[in-house]
Design a protein around this motif. Structure first.
Motif, PDB file in Angstrom:
ATOM      1  N   LEU A   1      42.684  38.878  35.426  1.00  0.00           N
ATOM      2  CA  LEU A   1      43.167  39.965  36.517  1.00  0.00           C
ATOM      3  C   LEU A   1      42.660  40.742  36.059  1.00  0.00           C
ATOM      4  CD1 LEU A   1      45.791  37.606  37.086  1.00  0.00           C
ATOM      5  CD2 LEU A   1      44.399  38.253  39.237  1.00  0.00           C
ATOM      6  N   ALA A   2      42.663  41.890  36.919  1.00  0.00           N
ATOM      7  CA  ALA A   2      42.449  43.386  36.627  1.00  0.00           C
ATOM      8  C   ALA A   2      44.533  43.891  37.237  1.00  0.00           C
ATOM      9  CB  ALA A   2      41.265  44.401  36.861  1.00  0.00           C
ATOM     10  N   GLN A   3      44.202  45.023  36.865  1.00  0.00           N
ATOM     11  CA  GLN A   3      45.812  45.314  37.039  1.00  0.00           C
ATOM     12  C   GLN A   3      45.981  46.069  39.106  1.00  0.00           C
ATOM     13  OE1 GLN A   3      48.208  45.321  34.834  1.00  0.00           O
ATOM     14  NE2 GLN A   3      49.660  46.216  36.478  1.00  0.00           N
ATOM     15  N   ASP A   4      45.373  46.623  38.916  1.00  0.00           N
ATOM     16  CA  ASP A   4      44.848  47.028  40.356  1.00  0.00           C
ATOM     17  C   ASP A   4      44.392  46.140  41.085  1.00  0.00           C
ATOM     18  OD1 ASP A   4      41.864  46.375  39.529  1.00  0.00           O
ATOM     19  OD2 ASP A   4      41.321  48.286  40.178  1.00  0.00           O
ATOM     20  N   ASP A   5      44.073  44.537  41.011  1.00  0.00           N
ATOM     21  CA  ASP A   5      44.008  43.787  41.484  1.00  0.00           C
ATOM     22  C   ASP A   5      44.987  43.366  42.975  1.00  0.00           C
ATOM     23  OD1 ASP A   5      41.973  42.832  41.189  1.00  0.00           O
ATOM     24  OD2 ASP A   5      42.263  40.934  39.422  1.00  0.00           O
ATOM     25  N   SER A   6      44.561  42.278  44.086  1.00  0.00           N
ATOM     26  CA  SER A   6      45.654  42.220  45.203  1.00  0.00           C
ATOM     27  C   SER A   6      46.681  41.448  45.149  1.00  0.00           C
ATOM     28  CB  SER A   6      45.380  42.590  46.435  1.00  0.00           C
ATOM     29  OG  SER A   6      44.266  41.185  46.741  1.00  0.00           O
ATOM     30  N   LEU A   7      48.144  41.594  45.456  1.00  0.00           N
ATOM     31  CA  LEU A   7      48.820  40.064  45.169  1.00  0.00           C
ATOM     32  C   LEU A   7      47.888  38.875  45.899  1.00  0.00           C
ATOM     33  CD1 LEU A   7      51.763  39.183  44.144  1.00  0.00           C
ATOM     34  CD2 LEU A   7      52.147  40.039  46.678  1.00  0.00           C
ATOM     35  N   THR A   8      46.856  38.907  46.477  1.00  0.00           N
ATOM     36  CA  THR A   8      46.795  37.673  47.129  1.00  0.00           C
ATOM     37  C   THR A   8      45.688  37.168  46.422  1.00  0.00           C
ATOM     38  OG1 THR A   8      46.719  38.659  49.539  1.00  0.00           O
ATOM     39  CG2 THR A   8      45.529  37.024  48.786  1.00  0.00           C
TER      40      THR A   8
ATOM     41  N   LEU B   1      47.723  35.454  43.346  1.00  0.00           N
ATOM     42  CA  LEU B   1      48.218  34.451  43.679  1.00  0.00           C
ATOM     43  C   LEU B   1      47.446  33.298  43.658  1.00  0.00           C
ATOM     44  CD1 LEU B   1      50.348  35.440  46.137  1.00  0.00           C
ATOM     45  CD2 LEU B   1      51.247  34.869  44.558  1.00  0.00           C
ATOM     46  N   LEU B   2      45.968  33.641  43.753  1.00  0.00           N
ATOM     47  CA  LEU B   2      44.873  32.865  43.808  1.00  0.00           C
ATOM     48  C   LEU B   2      44.514  32.143  42.472  1.00  0.00           C
ATOM     49  CD1 LEU B   2      43.208  31.290  45.688  1.00  0.00           C
ATOM     50  CD2 LEU B   2      40.999  33.010  46.143  1.00  0.00           C
ATOM     51  N   VAL B   3      44.136  33.046  41.533  1.00  0.00           N
ATOM     52  CA  VAL B   3      44.517  33.178  40.360  1.00  0.00           C
ATOM     53  C   VAL B   3      45.166  32.155  39.571  1.00  0.00           C
ATOM     54  CG1 VAL B   3      43.700  33.786  38.079  1.00  0.00           C
ATOM     55  CG2 VAL B   3      42.225  34.780  40.039  1.00  0.00           C
ATOM     56  N   LEU B   4      46.712  32.508  40.422  1.00  0.00           N
ATOM     57  CA  LEU B   4      47.367  31.670  39.530  1.00  0.00           C
ATOM     58  C   LEU B   4      47.816  30.202  39.878  1.00  0.00           C
ATOM     59  CD1 LEU B   4      49.676  32.310  37.403  1.00  0.00           C
ATOM     60  CD2 LEU B   4      51.195  32.205  39.151  1.00  0.00           C
ATOM     61  N   GLN B   5      47.673  30.059  41.422  1.00  0.00           N
ATOM     62  CA  GLN B   5      47.607  28.366  41.749  1.00  0.00           C
ATOM     63  C   GLN B   5      46.425  28.375  41.118  1.00  0.00           C
ATOM     64  OE1 GLN B   5      45.964  28.326  46.499  1.00  0.00           O
ATOM     65  NE2 GLN B   5      46.894  26.996  46.227  1.00  0.00           N
ATOM     66  N   GLN B   6      45.087  28.244  41.022  1.00  0.00           N
ATOM     67  CA  GLN B   6      43.686  27.269  40.044  1.00  0.00           C
ATOM     68  C   GLN B   6      44.014  27.376  39.362  1.00  0.00           C
ATOM     69  OE1 GLN B   6      40.819  30.585  41.376  1.00  0.00           O
ATOM     70  NE2 GLN B   6      40.109  29.389  43.105  1.00  0.00           N
ATOM     71  N   ASN B   7      44.438  28.380  38.379  1.00  0.00           N
ATOM     72  CA  ASN B   7      44.151  28.123  36.739  1.00  0.00           C
ATOM     73  C   ASN B   7      46.262  27.098  36.589  1.00  0.00           C
ATOM     74  OD1 ASN B   7      45.184  28.519  33.970  1.00  0.00           O
ATOM     75  ND2 ASN B   7      47.535  29.327  34.456  1.00  0.00           N
ATOM     76  N   GLN B   8      47.173  26.768  38.026  1.00  0.00           N
ATOM     77  CA  GLN B   8      47.803  25.577  37.353  1.00  0.00           C
ATOM     78  C   GLN B   8      47.517  24.251  37.664  1.00  0.00           C
ATOM     79  OE1 GLN B   8      50.676  25.914  36.523  1.00  0.00           O
ATOM     80  NE2 GLN B   8      51.149  27.880  35.810  1.00  0.00           N
ATOM     81  N   GLN B   9      46.325  24.307  38.830  1.00  0.00           N
ATOM     82  CA  GLN B   9      45.755  23.066  38.991  1.00  0.00           C
ATOM     83  C   GLN B   9      44.649  22.684  38.152  1.00  0.00           C
ATOM     84  OE1 GLN B   9      43.668  24.047  43.079  1.00  0.00           O
ATOM     85  NE2 GLN B   9      45.191  23.960  44.015  1.00  0.00           N
ATOM     86  N   ALA B  10      44.139  23.824  37.424  1.00  0.00           N
ATOM     87  CA  ALA B  10      43.408  22.880  35.999  1.00  0.00           C
ATOM     88  C   ALA B  10      44.398  23.105  35.034  1.00  0.00           C
ATOM     89  CB  ALA B  10      43.128  24.425  36.109  1.00  0.00           C
TER      90      ALA B  10
END
Length: 549
Positions: A98-105, A108-117
């Motif tokens: 993730l980068a600092q200027d990435d959107s909130l969406t 959240l998508l990256v965090l969800q994928q990480n939790q599923q993994a």
């Protein structure tokens, strides 16, 4: 004029409604004066007042709604800002792409994928830990170490059925068959068929003992049933599609024995091997069995129904309480309620003997209600305070609507306190009937009853109950604990269970502890508590909590 408009916008976004309301009120006042001047009657004044009030309400309503929505939007914006701040803090140092200027969406998508993994990885680790060292990786069934520990348990544990059948199946491999992959596929196919043939038997144990040898342990199976089962195994396996291209008609042989309490594992396996050699002399695809000279008492279903029904009427079910000790707290944390049947022939039978018969006769619920009600009365009579009892329930009981209604009546009449009881379910039955049991168990949890899973380690299958239910503790099967100080594979199994359950707050309790060596190893591995003859025989009364060990 523009400056005035800007001031209004800054003061409140609903300023157009305010101006419109003031202008309309002036118009109404003029109209009211006109009407009153022309027709100065009380009726005209009342009509004017009602009209004035109604029109003001129509104008005030959108203003009021706009103000409410503005407050809600402001609150949502504040909450959203706090959420985004907390999310950024959570992601700081997480090493996610993730980068600092990435959107909130995107975050959240990256965090969800990480939790599923992580969740998938946790399930994989839990499965590997559960079977490591106890499974044959070619066939995905138990190995020799796993099988011998189960056989030893059923031979020495007095709480288990005192007899059963042990089948030794050997697949023939002619010298012309040199393809090892084909041999493994045939063994795997036979293991699958054996699993299907014994699926209706809750305590069946299947394992691979050697390169070409499979073993099936069926506790509680009688001689007559063993004969039928052996012949059926030989017939179905030898005619299966796995042997279609086999270069020889003689594909397998089966030797089986009826074991009894008091025998050694070596003796039983030696007798099964002798039976196997005899079967090989009998001819192609033969099954042959040895039987003990002293046969256990066998009763029919009519006798059992009469005996159990009369025992309920005459209250001939005897309760005892085995304490569960905590090595960290140095006290009794709960008691498991054990049940024996005092028969009309003056025998005292363990639950492992009569409960399967009770299930066949449809009397499991009645017995469970009797045990729960009698235990509740003892708890009230002895004033045990914070002490708690755990009671084993059958699947039929938990799934019964009548039992749940009875339980609610007991709670409402204060004959039963949910906080004083935990309900134990056998892991095998929980796995087999999980979809039906899940909503019932959640309902029991909401009522305040704790849930414990019993006999963990008897099977090597995984179940999602840890992810979907609030399980307080699991109890290791005694076969996992037996001679633990000499079994490194079992130690690895227990260590893995404790590690995978710790994150979910699930305690691991050992059962069947019989000596100090086993207990010392269990403490080092990190179990929360234990029960067994090393600590105490089953007692006639409940020990209050905080009782020193």
């Amino acid at each position: 004029m523009k400056r005035l408009q800007n001031l209004f916008r800054q003061a409140h976004p609903a300023w157009p409604f305010v101006l419109a309301l003031l202008a309309f009120n002036g118009l109404l006042l003029a109209l009211s004066a006109l009407i009153s001047f022309n027709i100065p009657t009380p009726a005209s004044l009342l009509v004017t007042a009602l009209l004035y009030a109604a029109l003001n309400m129509l104008l005030l309503l959108p203003l009021w709604l706009a103000m409410r929505w503005q407050r809600k939007i402001a609150q949502l914006q504040q909450d959203f800002g706090q959420f985004e701040t907390q999310l950024n803090q959570l992601l700081t140092g997480s090493h996610l792409p993730l980068a600092q200027d990435d959107s909130l969406t995107d975050k959240l998508l990256v965090l969800q994928q990480n939790q599923q993994a992580l969740s998938r990885r946790e399930q994989e680790i839990r499965h590997l830990v559960r079977v490591q060292g106890l499974i044959d990786h070619d066939l995905a069934i138990g190995n020799r170490i796993y099988f011998e520990s189960k056989l030893q348990h059923y031979l020495v544990d007095n709480n288990e059925t005192p007899f059963g059948a042990f089948f030794l199946i050997q697949i023939s491999h002619p010298g012309t068959d040199t393809n090892p992959i084909t041999a493994v596929q045939r063994l795997a196919g036979c293991a699958e068929l054996l699993t299907q043939l014994t699926a209706h038997l809750p305590q069946a144990v299947l394992a691979r003992l050697a390169e070409n040898d499979l073993a099936v342990l069926l506790p509680g199976m009688e001689q007559k049933d063993a004969e039928t089962c052996g012949d059926r195994m030989a017939s179905i396996l030898s005619r299966s599609s796995f042997f279609v291209d086999y270069p020889d008609f003689d594909v397998l042989h089966i030797g089986y024995v009826i074991y009894q309490h008091g025998q050694s594992a070596y003796q039983v396996m030696a007798e099964a091997d002798m039976a196997l050699k005899t079967a090989q002399l009998q001819g192609p695809n033969a099954a042959y069995g040895f039987y003990p000279t002293h046969k256990p008492k066998i009763k029919g279903s009519v006798w059992w129904r009469t005996e159990l029904t009369n025992a309920l009427k005459e209250q001939r079910f005897l309760l005892s309480f085995q304490p569960v000790f905590s090595w960290e707290q140095h006290d009794v944390i709960q008691h498991e309620v054990l049940v024996r049947l005092h028969t009309s022939e003056s025998d005292k039978l363990n639950a492992a003997v009569f409960l399967p018969m009770a299930a066949n006769c449809g009397l499991s619920q009645a017995i469970d209600q009797f045990v729960l009600q009698k235990t509740a009365k003892l708890c009230q009579a002895e004033n045990i305070g914070q002490s708690r009892c755990s009671i084993n329930l059958s699947v039929d009981t938990v799934l019964s609507k009548d039992w749940h209604l009875w339980l609610m009546e007991m709670l409402n009449s204060q004959q039963l306190q949910a906080g004083q009881f935990a309900f134990e379910l056998d892991e095998y039955h929980l796995q087999k009937h999980y979809k039906k049991l899940k909503p019932k168990l959640i309902q029991l949890q909401k009522l305040g009853f704790a849930l414990i899973v019993d006999h963990v380690g008897l099977t090597i299958e995984t179940c999602p109950y840890l992810d979907e239910l609030q399980i307080e503790a699991i109890k290791l099967h005694p076969s996992v604990v037996r001679q633990l100080d000499q079994q490194l594979e079992q130690q690895l199994f227990i260590r893995g269970l404790i590690a995978s359950h710790f994150a979910k707050g699930v305690k691991v309790i050992a059962t069947g502890v019989e000596n100090q060596q086993e207990w010392q190893v269990l403490k080092k591995l990190g179990v929360s508590g234990a029960q067994g003859f090393y600590f105490s025989q089953p007692l006639a009364r409940i020990i209050p909590q905080d009782q020193p060990v």
